[in-house]
Design a protein around this motif. Structure first.
Motif, PDB file in Angstrom:
ATOM      1  N   GLN A  94       0.844  -1.204   0.000  1.00  0.00           N
ATOM      2  CA  GLN A  94       0.000   0.000   0.000  1.00  0.00           C
ATOM      3  C   GLN A  94       0.875   1.249   0.000  1.00  0.00           C
ATOM      4  N   THR A  95       1.983   1.170   0.753  1.00  0.00           N
ATOM      5  CA  THR A  95       2.910   2.304   0.795  1.00  0.00           C
ATOM      6  C   THR A  95       3.538   2.544  -0.566  1.00  0.00           C
ATOM      7  N   THR A  96       3.841   1.466  -1.268  1.00  0.00           N
ATOM      8  CA  THR A  96       4.390   1.593  -2.625  1.00  0.00           C
ATOM      9  C   THR A  96       3.446   2.421  -3.495  1.00  0.00           C
ATOM     10  N   GLU A  97       2.147   2.131  -3.362  1.00  0.00           N
ATOM     11  CA  GLU A  97       1.153   2.887  -4.131  1.00  0.00           C
ATOM     12  C   GLU A  97       1.046   4.336  -3.666  1.00  0.00           C
ATOM     13  N   GLU A  98       1.137   4.546  -2.361  1.00  0.00           N
ATOM     14  CA  GLU A  98       1.088   5.925  -1.846  1.00  0.00           C
ATOM     15  C   GLU A  98       2.256   6.753  -2.380  1.00  0.00           C
ATOM     16  N   ILE A  99       3.429   6.126  -2.450  1.00  0.00           N
ATOM     17  CA  ILE A  99       4.592   6.848  -2.984  1.00  0.00           C
ATOM     18  C   ILE A  99       4.366   7.182  -4.460  1.00  0.00           C
ATOM     19  N   GLU A 100       3.835   6.214  -5.198  1.00  0.00           N
ATOM     20  CA  GLU A 100       3.535   6.465  -6.624  1.00  0.00           C
ATOM     21  C   GLU A 100       2.540   7.612  -6.777  1.00  0.00           C
ATOM     22  N   ARG A 101       1.591   7.671  -5.857  1.00  0.00           N
ATOM     23  CA  ARG A 101       0.556   8.704  -5.935  1.00  0.00           C
ATOM     24  C   ARG A 101       1.078  10.085  -5.545  1.00  0.00           C
ATOM     25  N   TRP A 102       1.799  10.160  -4.415  1.00  0.00           N
ATOM     26  CA  TRP A 102       2.133  11.474  -3.846  1.00  0.00           C
ATOM     27  C   TRP A 102       3.459  12.047  -4.330  1.00  0.00           C
ATOM     28  N   PHE A 103       4.430  11.189  -4.629  1.00  0.00           N
ATOM     29  CA  PHE A 103       5.768  11.705  -4.992  1.00  0.00           C
ATOM     30  C   PHE A 103       5.681  12.673  -6.174  1.00  0.00           C
ATOM     31  N   PRO A 104       4.937  12.327  -7.255  1.00  0.00           N
ATOM     32  CA  PRO A 104       4.881  13.246  -8.400  1.00  0.00           C
ATOM     33  C   PRO A 104       4.186  14.566  -8.053  1.00  0.00           C
ATOM     34  N   GLN A 105       3.499  14.611  -6.936  1.00  0.00           N
ATOM     35  CA  GLN A 105       2.796  15.834  -6.553  1.00  0.00           C
ATOM     36  C   GLN A 105       3.652  16.761  -5.693  1.00  0.00           C
ATOM     37  N   ILE A 106       4.891  16.333  -5.390  1.00  0.00           N
ATOM     38  CA  ILE A 106       5.789  17.238  -4.660  1.00  0.00           C
ATOM     39  C   ILE A 106       6.220  18.343  -5.630  1.00  0.00           C
ATOM     40  N   ASP A 107       5.955  19.570  -5.262  1.00  0.00           N
ATOM     41  CA  ASP A 107       6.363  20.708  -6.092  1.00  0.00           C
ATOM     42  C   ASP A 107       7.896  20.741  -6.167  1.00  0.00           C
ATOM     43  N   PRO A 108       8.469  20.653  -7.376  1.00  0.00           N
ATOM     44  CA  PRO A 108       9.932  20.619  -7.508  1.00  0.00           C
ATOM     45  C   PRO A 108      10.627  21.824  -6.861  1.00  0.00           C
ATOM     46  N   GLU A 109       9.934  22.943  -6.797  1.00  0.00           N
ATOM     47  CA  GLU A 109      10.508  24.126  -6.148  1.00  0.00           C
ATOM     48  C   GLU A 109      10.733  23.878  -4.652  1.00  0.00           C
ATOM     49  N   LYS A 110      10.011  22.910  -4.140  1.00  0.00           N
ATOM     50  CA  LYS A 110       9.998  22.653  -2.703  1.00  0.00           C
ATOM     51  C   LYS A 110      11.275  21.986  -2.188  1.00  0.00           C
ATOM     52  N   PHE A 111      11.970  21.254  -3.073  1.00  0.00           N
ATOM     53  CA  PHE A 111      13.113  20.454  -2.600  1.00  0.00           C
ATOM     54  C   PHE A 111      14.154  21.279  -1.842  1.00  0.00           C
ATOM     55  N   GLU A 112      14.320  22.528  -2.244  1.00  0.00           N
ATOM     56  CA  GLU A 112      15.320  23.386  -1.597  1.00  0.00           C
ATOM     57  C   GLU A 112      14.777  24.111  -0.368  1.00  0.00           C
ATOM     58  N   GLU A 113      13.472  23.957  -0.116  1.00  0.00           N
ATOM     59  CA  GLU A 113      12.860  24.697   0.990  1.00  0.00           C
ATOM     60  C   GLU A 113      12.890  23.900   2.288  1.00  0.00           C
ATOM     61  N   LYS A 114      12.866  24.635   3.393  1.00  0.00           N
ATOM     62  CA  LYS A 114      12.814  23.980   4.702  1.00  0.00           C
ATOM     63  C   LYS A 114      11.426  23.396   4.934  1.00  0.00           C
ATOM     64  N   VAL A 115      11.417  22.223   5.528  1.00  0.00           N
ATOM     65  CA  VAL A 115      10.149  21.639   5.966  1.00  0.00           C
ATOM     66  C   VAL A 115      10.336  21.161   7.405  1.00  0.00           C
ATOM     67  N   ILE A 116       9.246  21.002   8.114  1.00  0.00           N
ATOM     68  CA  ILE A 116       9.312  20.398   9.456  1.00  0.00           C
ATOM     69  C   ILE A 116       8.549  19.086   9.371  1.00  0.00           C
ATOM     70  N   ALA A 117       9.290  18.044   9.008  1.00  0.00           N
ATOM     71  CA  ALA A 117       8.669  16.737   8.765  1.00  0.00           C
ATOM     72  C   ALA A 117       8.068  16.203  10.063  1.00  0.00           C
ATOM     73  N   PHE A 118       6.874  15.663   9.951  1.00  0.00           N
ATOM     74  CA  PHE A 118       6.174  15.100  11.101  1.00  0.00           C
ATOM     75  C   PHE A 118       6.079  16.106  12.255  1.00  0.00           C
ATOM     76  N   ASP A 119       5.977  17.378  11.890  1.00  0.00           N
ATOM     77  CA  ASP A 119       5.890  18.483  12.868  1.00  0.00           C
ATOM     78  C   ASP A 119       7.061  18.487  13.842  1.00  0.00           C
ATOM     79  N   GLN A 120       8.173  17.881  13.438  1.00  0.00           N
ATOM     80  CA  GLN A 120       9.252  17.702  14.413  1.00  0.00           C
ATOM     81  C   GLN A 120      10.656  17.875  13.840  1.00  0.00           C
ATOM     82  N   TYR A 121      10.906  17.371  12.614  1.00  0.00           N
ATOM     83  CA  TYR A 121      12.272  17.311  12.090  1.00  0.00           C
ATOM     84  C   TYR A 121      12.469  18.369  11.013  1.00  0.00           C
ATOM     85  N   GLU A 122      13.205  19.431  11.345  1.00  0.00           N
ATOM     86  CA  GLU A 122      13.375  20.531  10.400  1.00  0.00           C
ATOM     87  C   GLU A 122      14.612  20.320   9.526  1.00  0.00           C
ATOM     88  N   ASP A 123      14.416  20.404   8.236  1.00  0.00           N
ATOM     89  CA  ASP A 123      15.527  20.274   7.286  1.00  0.00           C
ATOM     90  C   ASP A 123      15.013  20.687   5.908  1.00  0.00           C
TER      91      ASP A 123
END
Lengths: 160, 160
Positions: A94-123
């Motif tokens: 199921q996770t394999t399918e979720e990755i197929e679904r959501w990965f292409p929806q990551i805005d490419p501009e976003k890769f260089e931006e900071k995120v706080i993954a899981f409301d906890q891990y900033e990078d």
């Protein structure tokens, strides 16, 4: 120099395929464990491999969805799947399918931006994504030792 | 779509830094082993961690130089360093410098091109480079199990 205009090492589609190749190998490592050992065999007071896999599942699907949507919940590794190898593989797929679904929806501009993954891990987002993949390789390497210690030959690392 | 014009996930400088961050962690894992166990402790009939590290050294410096110059020799994992932890760390550090020297000289156009690494392993250059890094993470994960089995707490995976 603006990193956006610099040379490319790997594009998002290639990185997704690279990860799914790793995930296909990890799936075969899960399959190689007898069910009992998957959830009980340990070395050096570490977690059984099945528990490590639950961590990987908890990270991957919600992580990629979070990168795509900006919506995060706290990391919850307690998937309550029971000690059921078939169920674990089913949720893996199921996770394999979720990755197929959501990965292409990551805005490419976003890769260089900071995120706080899981409301906890900033990078930066690309570091977060590489962390997901590297963490899987790390724990799978540990699974290889468990298998070898059990006298089971693991799948070849270079076959994805 | 031409991959060269697609969005960037990670640029070459970032990938070099990402790898050197991993290598800094691997160095601390080497340091965490007592010398005798580094070259003799094994589980499941696998290689001692010191031998795995020799493989990583044999790949990294010549591999990056090969990607930069197109000059390859056969992979030679027998570095004949003896069972000497300090010597191993010294050669590790020389490799760090070789990566700093040669990585920036890889033509960015090359990442998408086929290479035959070590005159033997054919793949796109970016896949070859990721293989070097992923292989290190894989074996270092195994080193973590060895350390835990020896009752030694390894460095945190997330500290680079």
């Amino acid at each position: 120099m603006n990193t956006k205009t610099q040379a490319l090492v790997i594009n998002p589609v290639q990185l997704k395929e690279h990860w799914q190749g790793h995930r296909s190998l990890t799936r075969r490592v899960i399959e190689a464990f007898p069910e009992k050992q998957l959830f009980h065999f340990t070395l050096g007071e570490m977690r059984p491999f099945g528990q490590m896999v639950e961590e990987l599942i908890a990270i991957a699907g919600p992580g990629v969805k979070g990168l795509a949507t900006g919506e995060w919940a706290k990391l919850d590794e307690n998937l309550q799947l029971g000690e059921d190898k078939e169920k674990l593989l089913e949720v893996w797929d199921q996770t394999t399918e979720e990755i197929e679904r959501w990965f292409p929806q990551i805005d490419p501009e976003k890769f260089e931006e900071k995120v706080i993954a899981f409301d906890q891990y900033e990078d930066k987002a690309y570091c977060t994504l590489f962390y997901f993949i590297d963490n899987e390789i790390h724990h799978r390497g540990q699974g290889y030792v468990y298998l070898r210690a059990l006298g089971i030959v693991p799948p070849n690392f270079w076959e994805r």
